[in-house]
Design an enzyme around this catalytic site. Structure first.
Site, PDB file in Angstrom:
ATOM      1  N   ASP A  14       0.986  -0.755  -0.074  1.00 35.10           N
ATOM      2  CA  ASP A  14      -0.112  -0.250  -0.124  1.00 35.10           C
ATOM      3  C   ASP A  14       1.183   1.292  -0.272  1.00 35.10           C
ATOM      4  O   ASP A  14       0.574   2.410   0.413  1.00 35.10           O
ATOM      5  CB  ASP A  14      -0.759   0.261   1.593  1.00 35.10           C
ATOM      6  N   GLY A  18       0.652   1.420  -7.044  1.00 33.67           N
ATOM      7  CA  GLY A  18      -0.548   1.257  -8.262  1.00 33.67           C
ATOM      8  C   GLY A  18      -0.928   3.358  -8.791  1.00 33.67           C
ATOM      9  O   GLY A  18      -0.429   3.337 -10.031  1.00 33.67           O
ATOM     10  N   HIS A  42      -4.626  -2.074  -5.991  1.00 35.10           N
ATOM     11  CA  HIS A  42      -4.048   0.054  -6.352  1.00 35.10           C
ATOM     12  C   HIS A  42      -4.666   0.979  -6.643  1.00 35.10           C
ATOM     13  O   HIS A  42      -5.167   0.245  -7.740  1.00 35.10           O
ATOM     14  CB  HIS A  42      -3.258  -1.149  -7.598  1.00 35.10           C
ATOM     15  N   GLY A 303     -11.292  -3.006   2.842  1.00 41.75           N
ATOM     16  CA  GLY A 303     -11.986  -2.054   4.316  1.00 41.75           C
ATOM     17  C   GLY A 303     -11.220  -1.955   5.732  1.00 41.75           C
ATOM     18  O   GLY A 303     -11.686  -1.198   6.380  1.00 41.75           O
ATOM     19  N   LEU A 333       3.729  12.326   1.033  1.00 38.38           N
ATOM     20  CA  LEU A 333       4.257  13.432   1.460  1.00 38.38           C
ATOM     21  C   LEU A 333       3.077  14.575   1.875  1.00 38.38           C
ATOM     22  O   LEU A 333       3.578  15.043   3.635  1.00 38.38           O
ATOM     23  CB  LEU A 333       4.960  14.113   0.883  1.00 38.38           C
TER      24      LEU A 333
HETATM   25  P1  GDP Z   1      -0.719   0.199  -3.363  1.00 33.40           P
HETATM   26  O1  GDP Z   1      -1.245  -0.803  -2.702  1.00 33.40           O
HETATM   27  O2  GDP Z   1       0.605   0.022  -3.076  1.00 33.40           O
HETATM   28  O3  GDP Z   1      -1.160   0.787  -4.783  1.00 33.40           O
HETATM   29  O4  GDP Z   1      -1.333   1.523  -2.829  1.00 33.40           O
HETATM   30  P2  GDP Z   1      -2.842   1.469  -2.237  1.00 33.40           P
HETATM   31  O5  GDP Z   1      -3.799   2.544  -3.087  1.00 33.40           O
HETATM   32  O6  GDP Z   1      -3.467   0.751  -1.594  1.00 33.40           O
HETATM   33  O7  GDP Z   1      -2.118   2.408  -0.803  1.00 33.40           O
HETATM   34  C1  GDP Z   1      -2.256   3.917  -1.445  1.00 33.40           C
HETATM   35  C2  GDP Z   1      -3.947   5.061  -1.160  1.00 33.40           C
HETATM   36  O8  GDP Z   1      -2.919   6.514  -0.800  1.00 33.40           O
HETATM   37  C3  GDP Z   1      -4.276   5.390  -2.645  1.00 33.40           C
HETATM   38  O9  GDP Z   1      -5.417   5.265  -1.553  1.00 33.40           O
HETATM   39  C4  GDP Z   1      -4.122   6.332  -2.667  1.00 33.40           C
HETATM   40  O10 GDP Z   1      -5.391   7.441  -3.683  1.00 33.40           O
HETATM   41  C5  GDP Z   1      -3.501   7.224  -1.750  1.00 33.40           C
HETATM   42  N1  GDP Z   1      -1.850   8.195  -2.302  1.00 33.40           N
HETATM   43  C6  GDP Z   1      -1.323   7.670  -3.357  1.00 33.40           C
HETATM   44  N2  GDP Z   1      -0.133   9.371  -3.133  1.00 33.40           N
HETATM   45  C7  GDP Z   1      -0.719   9.913  -2.354  1.00 33.40           C
HETATM   46  C8  GDP Z   1      -0.153  10.716  -1.935  1.00 33.40           C
HETATM   47  O11 GDP Z   1       1.560  10.958  -2.857  1.00 33.40           O
HETATM   48  N3  GDP Z   1      -1.028  11.141  -1.116  1.00 33.40           N
HETATM   49  C9  GDP Z   1      -2.284  11.544  -0.985  1.00 33.40           C
HETATM   50  N4  GDP Z   1      -2.734  12.149   0.019  1.00 33.40           N
HETATM   51  N5  GDP Z   1      -3.005   9.944  -0.750  1.00 33.40           N
HETATM   52  C10 GDP Z   1      -2.294   9.284  -1.923  1.00 33.40           C
HETATM   53  P1  IMO Z   2      -1.295  -4.413  -2.212  1.00 30.38           P
HETATM   54  O1  IMO Z   2      -0.767  -4.495  -3.270  1.00 30.38           O
HETATM   55  C1  IMO Z   2      -0.900  -4.586   1.897  1.00 30.38           C
HETATM   56  C2  IMO Z   2      -1.580  -8.762   3.520  1.00 30.38           C
HETATM   57  C3  IMO Z   2      -2.339  -9.285   4.301  1.00 30.38           C
HETATM   58  C4  IMO Z   2      -1.603 -10.085   5.039  1.00 30.38           C
HETATM   59  C5  IMO Z   2      -0.250 -10.790   4.348  1.00 30.38           C
HETATM   60  C6  IMO Z   2      -0.776 -12.393   3.894  1.00 30.38           C
HETATM   61  O2  IMO Z   2      -2.195  -3.008  -2.121  1.00 30.38           O
HETATM   62  O3  IMO Z   2      -0.045  -3.625  -1.535  1.00 30.38           O
HETATM   63  P2  IMO Z   2      -2.457 -13.092   1.808  1.00 30.38           P
HETATM   64  O4  IMO Z   2      -3.939 -13.235   1.593  1.00 30.38           O
HETATM   65  O5  IMO Z   2      -1.655 -12.164   0.271  1.00 30.38           O
HETATM   66  O6  IMO Z   2      -1.953 -14.174   1.932  1.00 30.38           O
HETATM   67  O7  IMO Z   2      -1.808 -11.603   2.641  1.00 30.38           O
HETATM   68  O8  IMO Z   2      -0.493 -10.127   3.235  1.00 30.38           O
HETATM   69  N1  IMO Z   2      -1.436  -8.316   2.181  1.00 30.38           N
HETATM   70  C7  IMO Z   2      -1.793  -6.907   1.843  1.00 30.38           C
HETATM   71  N2  IMO Z   2      -1.333  -5.773   2.616  1.00 30.38           N
HETATM   72  N3  IMO Z   2      -1.720  -3.854   1.093  1.00 30.38           N
HETATM   73  C8  IMO Z   2      -1.380  -5.586  -0.417  1.00 30.38           C
HETATM   74  O9  IMO Z   2      -1.899  -5.739  -1.219  1.00 30.38           O
HETATM   75  C9  IMO Z   2      -0.790  -6.899  -0.156  1.00 30.38           C
HETATM   76  N4  IMO Z   2      -1.672  -8.596   0.491  1.00 30.38           N
HETATM   77  C10 IMO Z   2      -1.964  -8.857   1.210  1.00 30.38           C
HETATM   78  O10 IMO Z   2      -3.251  -8.197   4.909  1.00 30.38           O
HETATM   79  O11 IMO Z   2      -1.531  -9.858   6.705  1.00 30.38           O
HETATM   80 MG    MG Z   3      -3.286  -1.202  -1.704  1.00 26.53          MG
END
Ligand code: GDP
Ligand code: IMO
Ligand code: MG
Length: 424
Positions: A14, A18, A42, A303, A333
């Site tokens: 996270d 993405g 993502h 969620g 940041l």
């Molecule tokens: P990923 O799984 O690595 O793609 O990341 P996620 O999408 O799960 O989580 C990143 C969250 O932070 C998302 O809700 C993005 O929309 C948000 N996000 C990403 N970059 C920024 C940023 O620079 N500032 C803010 N405020 N939100 C960001």
């Molecule tokens: P993105 O790509 C955050 C975590 C789960 C659990 C462990 C194993 O959005 O960064 P799994 O379902 O893969 O067997 O779960 O990894 N986990 C994530 N945490 N972002 C993800 O994906 C995750 N995918 C799995 O919470 O602890």
């Molecule tokens: Mg994510």
């Protein structure tokens, strides 16, 4: 230098992969998701809307980009179908430039059931907190050579043979947990529906990827999760069942390691973790809640509220080394804009001993973080589009991280939207 860039999560997932892939994909020939499955969430926000992508590569919004769900992934065609329909409805585009390597493994209904049951069986301190998407059970079958691959859908006789071999054991496991069992015919019917919908898109991607590599076309490799939950190098057993690293990127996408020219590590200006396992800089105080509230730190797939904490530079340093990170993309940041004091972890005390490197899981459980404090800039960075637009103390914070990690921060993200990114 080769034109292949891997985008890797260098924390616990996270980090904003993405959003970074969406930005970099604008002129990419191919984007390849190289491991994981629909456990990913993502988030991409661009002119077409807001999307949480699970298995679809984040290059999907560029109609000229070929998107590949690579050999290293595990695919649930039911959820993929829902995801495609949602993108088409929201974005008003036709999603057709997506291909699945025939070697990708299939997540079957029994994998999802077993994931949930295995997790329920783990005792309180041992829970991984999986996404219950069947990831672990599917990769287990892959490793034990009883998995079903996407290409198997295209040969009915072979598929039936594979299922006849695999299913009795799966049914035995399901019975052990008191769950519904499956007949070969039931699974065959599901596979037939998947083949009808996706059969034309299941291909051998090697010749295409190879041609693109050899003619120096721009290729992006999109990672899922981050190294701290890597099955070999993360907080085992609280890991996922694949390798979200640069090495995993080569392996899961038909790219020779020496052809990866750039490895972009995505890193949040603080940190989050979803699920179980050690997390040294976790905050249980008002600062932690403030990071969660301002950063909207709730899982994009499940969620769940994300655990939040300060940036751990020891873990990040490990991640930079292990992945051979050439460039960092520092995200979120802007979330630190209203913190008068910002902390970063630069070492740990473990059983009375000082550590400046990341130890293995059981030592992490006992680690107490040592922090350096930094005076916050206390002003809005979200409108900055150039380095010079950032307040001086924010610049100093970025430079401090760059210096401590010995790795260039090439991108600074100050908001979730495509243009809220500074390229240095
Ligand atoms: P990923 O799984 O690595 O793609 O990341 P996620 O999408 O799960 O989580 C990143 C969250 O932070 C998302 O809700 C993005 O929309 C948000 N996000 C990403 N970059 C920024 C940023 O620079 N500032 C803010 N405020 N939100 C960001
Ligand atoms: P993105 O790509 C955050 C975590 C789960 C659990 C462990 C194993 O959005 O960064 P799994 O379902 O893969 O067997 O779960 O990894 N986990 C994530 N945490 N972002 C993800 O994906 C995750 N995918 C799995 O919470 O602890
Ligand atoms: Mg994510």
């Amino acid at each position: 230098m080769s034109n292949v860039t891997a985008v890797i999560g260098v924390q616990w997932g996270d980090e904003g992969k993405g959003r970074v892939v969406d930005y970099l994909a604008k002129d990419a020939e191919i984007v390849i998701r190289f491991q994981g499955g629909d456990n990913a969430g993502h988030t991409v926000i661009n002119e077409l809307g807001k999307f949480a992508l699970h298995i679809i590569p984040s290059g999907v919004f560029n109609q000229d980009t070929m998107n590949i769900v690579g050999a290293g992934t595990v695919v649930n065609f039911d959820t993929m179908l829902g995801e495609i329909e949602n993108i088409e409805k929201t974005a008003g585009i036709e999603v057709k430039n997506i291909f699945i390597d025939r070697r990708a493994h299939l997540i079957m209904p029994y994998h999802c059931l077993l994931d949930g049951a295995e997790e329920a069986k783990r005792s309180e301190g041992q829970k991984i907190g999986t996404t219950k998407r069947g990831i672990g059970p599917c990769y287990s079958d892959k490793a034990s050579r009883s998995g079903i691959r996407a290409g198997d859908l295209l040969d009915e006789q072979w598929l039936r043979m594979r299922l006849e071999m695999a299913l009795p054991r799966k049914n035995r496991d399901l019975e052990y947990y008191g769950l519904k069992t499956f007949t070969v015919d039931e699974i065959m019917a599901k596979c037939k529906a998947w083949k009808d919908r996706f059969g034309d898109y299941i291909i051998d991607t090697v010749p295409i990827v190879r041609e693109a590599v050899e003619s120096d076309k721009k290729i992006l490799l999109e990672g899922q999760l981050g190294i701290m939950r890597d099955n070999d190098w993360g907080i085992y057993p609280y890991t996922t069942s694949s390798n979200p690293t640069a090495a995993g990127a080569a392996n899961g996408s038909a790219i020779p390691p020496s052809k990866i020219g750039k490895v972009v590590g995505v890193i949040k200006a603080y940190s989050t973790s979803v699920g179980g396992g050690p997390y040294m800089t976790e905050l249980f105080d008002e600062d932690g809640q403030k990071l969660r509230d301002l950063g909207h730190e709730y899982g994009a797939t499940t969620g769940r509220p994300r655990r939040c904490g300060w940036l751990d530079l020891v873990a990040a340093d490990y991640a930079c080394y292990m992945n051979g990170i050439t460039d960092l993309a520092l995200t979120k940041l802007d979330i630190l804009d209203t913190f008068p004091v910002i902390k970063v972890c630069t070492g740990y005390m473990i059983e009375g001993e000082y550590y400046n490197h990341l130890p293995d899981t059981l030592f992490q459980e006992k680690a107490k973080p040592i922090y350096e404090e930094f005076e916050g800039w206390m002003s809005d960075t979200s409108k900055a589009r150039k380095w010079e637009d950032l307040p001086q103390r924010a610049q100093e914070f970025v430079l401090m991280i760059e210096k401590k990690l010995g790795t260039r921060i090439t991108y600074v993200s100050v908001g979730p939207e495509r243009d809220q990114l500074i390229v240095r």
